[in-house]
Design a protein around this motif. Structure first.
Motif, PDB file in Angstrom:
ATOM      1  N   HIS A 233      93.629  70.926  26.244  1.00 45.92           N
ATOM      2  CA  HIS A 233      93.171  71.778  25.155  1.00 45.92           C
ATOM      3  C   HIS A 233      93.803  73.136  25.390  1.00 45.92           C
ATOM      4  O   HIS A 233      94.505  73.327  26.386  1.00 45.92           O
ATOM      5  CB  HIS A 233      91.640  71.840  25.085  1.00 45.92           C
ATOM      6  CG  HIS A 233      90.986  72.387  26.312  1.00 45.92           C
ATOM      7  ND1 HIS A 233      90.941  71.702  27.503  1.00 45.92           N
ATOM      8  CD2 HIS A 233      90.361  73.576  26.546  1.00 45.92           C
ATOM      9  CE1 HIS A 233      90.302  72.436  28.408  1.00 45.92           C
ATOM     10  NE2 HIS A 233      89.950  73.568  27.858  1.00 45.92           N
TER      11      HIS A 233
ATOM     12  N   ASP B  83      92.944  78.923  30.425  1.00 47.41           N
ATOM     13  CA  ASP B  83      93.085  78.436  31.803  1.00 47.41           C
ATOM     14  C   ASP B  83      93.708  77.035  31.868  1.00 47.41           C
ATOM     15  O   ASP B  83      93.694  76.403  32.924  1.00 47.41           O
ATOM     16  CB  ASP B  83      91.728  78.447  32.514  1.00 47.41           C
ATOM     17  CG  ASP B  83      90.671  77.662  31.763  1.00 47.41           C
ATOM     18  OD1 ASP B  83      90.641  77.729  30.514  1.00 47.41           O
ATOM     19  OD2 ASP B  83      89.867  76.967  32.412  1.00 47.41           O
ATOM     20  N   HIS B  84      94.276  76.591  30.753  1.00 47.20           N
ATOM     21  CA  HIS B  84      94.950  75.280  30.719  1.00 47.20           C
ATOM     22  C   HIS B  84      96.375  75.384  30.212  1.00 47.20           C
ATOM     23  O   HIS B  84      97.086  74.379  30.155  1.00 47.20           O
ATOM     24  CB  HIS B  84      94.161  74.299  29.846  1.00 47.20           C
ATOM     25  CG  HIS B  84      92.816  73.984  30.429  1.00 47.20           C
ATOM     26  ND1 HIS B  84      92.539  72.804  31.075  1.00 47.20           N
ATOM     27  CD2 HIS B  84      91.691  74.734  30.513  1.00 47.20           C
ATOM     28  CE1 HIS B  84      91.295  72.820  31.515  1.00 47.20           C
ATOM     29  NE2 HIS B  84      90.755  73.993  31.192  1.00 47.20           N
TER      30      HIS B  84
ATOM     31  N   HIS C 265      84.138  70.754  23.754  1.00 43.07           N
ATOM     32  CA  HIS C 265      84.482  71.951  24.536  1.00 43.07           C
ATOM     33  C   HIS C 265      85.337  72.882  23.688  1.00 43.07           C
ATOM     34  O   HIS C 265      85.091  74.089  23.628  1.00 43.07           O
ATOM     35  CB  HIS C 265      85.198  71.524  25.808  1.00 43.07           C
ATOM     36  CG  HIS C 265      85.640  72.667  26.659  1.00 43.07           C
ATOM     37  ND1 HIS C 265      84.755  73.564  27.221  1.00 43.07           N
ATOM     38  CD2 HIS C 265      86.878  73.084  27.028  1.00 43.07           C
ATOM     39  CE1 HIS C 265      85.434  74.477  27.902  1.00 43.07           C
ATOM     40  NE2 HIS C 265      86.716  74.210  27.796  1.00 43.07           N
TER      41      HIS C 265
ATOM     42  N   ASP D 239      88.072  69.221  30.282  1.00 42.45           N
ATOM     43  CA  ASP D 239      86.869  70.042  30.431  1.00 42.45           C
ATOM     44  C   ASP D 239      85.643  69.384  29.805  1.00 42.45           C
ATOM     45  O   ASP D 239      84.740  70.071  29.311  1.00 42.45           O
ATOM     46  CB  ASP D 239      87.088  71.433  29.825  1.00 42.45           C
ATOM     47  CG  ASP D 239      87.832  72.354  30.783  1.00 42.45           C
ATOM     48  OD1 ASP D 239      88.308  71.861  31.826  1.00 42.45           O
ATOM     49  OD2 ASP D 239      87.952  73.556  30.485  1.00 42.45           O
TER      50      ASP D 239
ATOM     51  N   HIS E  69      88.469  70.997  36.568  1.00 43.11           N
ATOM     52  CA  HIS E  69      88.047  72.153  37.370  1.00 43.11           C
ATOM     53  C   HIS E  69      87.273  71.830  38.636  1.00 43.11           C
ATOM     54  O   HIS E  69      86.786  72.752  39.299  1.00 43.11           O
ATOM     55  CB  HIS E  69      87.200  73.094  36.507  1.00 43.11           C
ATOM     56  CG  HIS E  69      87.966  73.755  35.408  1.00 43.11           C
ATOM     57  ND1 HIS E  69      89.060  74.546  35.648  1.00 43.11           N
ATOM     58  CD2 HIS E  69      87.809  73.737  34.066  1.00 43.11           C
ATOM     59  CE1 HIS E  69      89.534  75.002  34.501  1.00 43.11           C
ATOM     60  NE2 HIS E  69      88.802  74.516  33.519  1.00 43.11           N
TER      61      HIS E  69
HETATM   62 ZN   LIG Z   1      89.018  75.033  31.525  1.00 43.21          ZN
END
Ligand SMILES: [Zn+2]
Length: 301
Positions: free
Chosen positions: A120, A124-125, A207, A228, A274
């Motif tokens: 996604h 942070d991806h 998410h 996630d 994560h």
């Molecule tokens: Zn994430």
């Protein structure tokens, strides 16, 4: 070279390359509707890899799955990235980490990467989608096709959604998505996408609107690169609870329950984006919920 850092699933190998790990948020803020007591009840499982022993901070990792399948080198998710201006996420602002060095230690040079998958498009991806060269953002993997969910590309584009400005993903579309689109390296997909004979992308919304997972089926082995759908192992035992990062908590819960059920029924190894520590795990259906069956041995680079 096959070494202890890689696991073999059918005809596929998987390694974990970490960007960083550490405390991210106090446990009592992580779930809007889960009492802090739940963290305390599962302390033995969670400390030290997923919960700080002294400070009750939730610990997470930013990491990439390096998947070698059908002759190609594939990266699943690309962390936070270096040099990015992140006004809302201060701890990720202007990082300078040796992610590419970690990738090299896993035997991957940027030019070797054939495919990048962003499960996604949260900041942070997608961070290492690009790197800063002479003041310009350029694709960090020059020979790669980047697979992105079309729903998220549309959603996170500030031209379509002005609320992005001032939110967690501020600047992320401009520095980590748009340069890859401009380079002609993005392939958009919707609903489902067959990557090769072993891997396929499936939507897993909640998410984010376009969130997805990668499902592996090779020989007798099954695995789920779970993105996630969960952020902490506490969500195996408490799958009804969506984290504060989920844009649609109800849809996230439905997705999480469905995929935990699939993983339990198929003895699939789960690889959430994560989870720190051992990172990969198998789960069992207890009838009233799920439990951790065992952790997969997957040391980090
Ligand atoms: Zn994430």
């Amino acid at each position: 070279m096959q070494d202890v850092h890689e696991i073999v699933l059918g005809d596929v190998t998987v390694a974990r390359v970490e960007e960083m790990h550490g405390p991210i948020m106090p446990a009592d803020q992580f779930f809007p509707d889960l009492p802090e007591q739940a963290w305390k009840d599962h302390r033995d499982t969670l400390v030290p890899d997923h919960l700080g022993a002294e400070d009750a901070m939730v610990i997470t990792a930013m990491q990439t799955w390096v998947v070698r399948s059908a002759g190609r080198t594939i990266l699943i998710d690309t962390g936070v990235g270096n040099d990015k201006t992140r006004p809302v996420a201060e701890s990720w602002d202007h990082l300078s980490l040796d992610y590419l060095g970690n990738l090299a230690r896993a035997g991957v040079r940027p030019e070797d990467v054939d495919l990048v998958i962003n499960t996604h498009l949260h900041l942070d991806h997608i961070g290492w989608n690009t790197r800063l060269v002479d003041g310009d953002w350029v694709p960090a993997f020059p020979n790669a096709t980047y697979l992105m969910p079309k729903v998220d590309v549309d959603y996170w584009n500030p031209a379509n959604n002005p609320n992005i400005v001032g939110g967690i993903n501020e600047n992320a579309f401009e520095d980590s998505i748009a340069p890859v689109l401009a380079a002609g390296q993005v392939q958009l997909w919707e609903t489902s996408h067959a990557i090769d004979a072993n891997l396929r992308l499936e939507t897993a919304p909640g998410h984010t609107p376009g969130a997805s997972v990668v499902m592996l089926a090779s020989g007798g082995d099954r695995a789920l690169f779970a993105g996630d759908i969960m952020h902490t192992p506490l969500q195996v035992t408490h799958p009804d609870h969506s984290s504060c990062f989920d844009l649609d908590p109800d849809q996230s819960r439905t997705t999480r329950l469905r995929l935990l059920g699939w993983a339990a029924d198929n003895n699939a190894l789960m690889l959430p984006a994560h989870f720190s520590g051992h990172s990969a795990l198998e789960v069992v259906n207890t009838g009233s919920g799920f439990a951790i069956k065992q952790w997969g041995p997957l040391p980090r680079y």
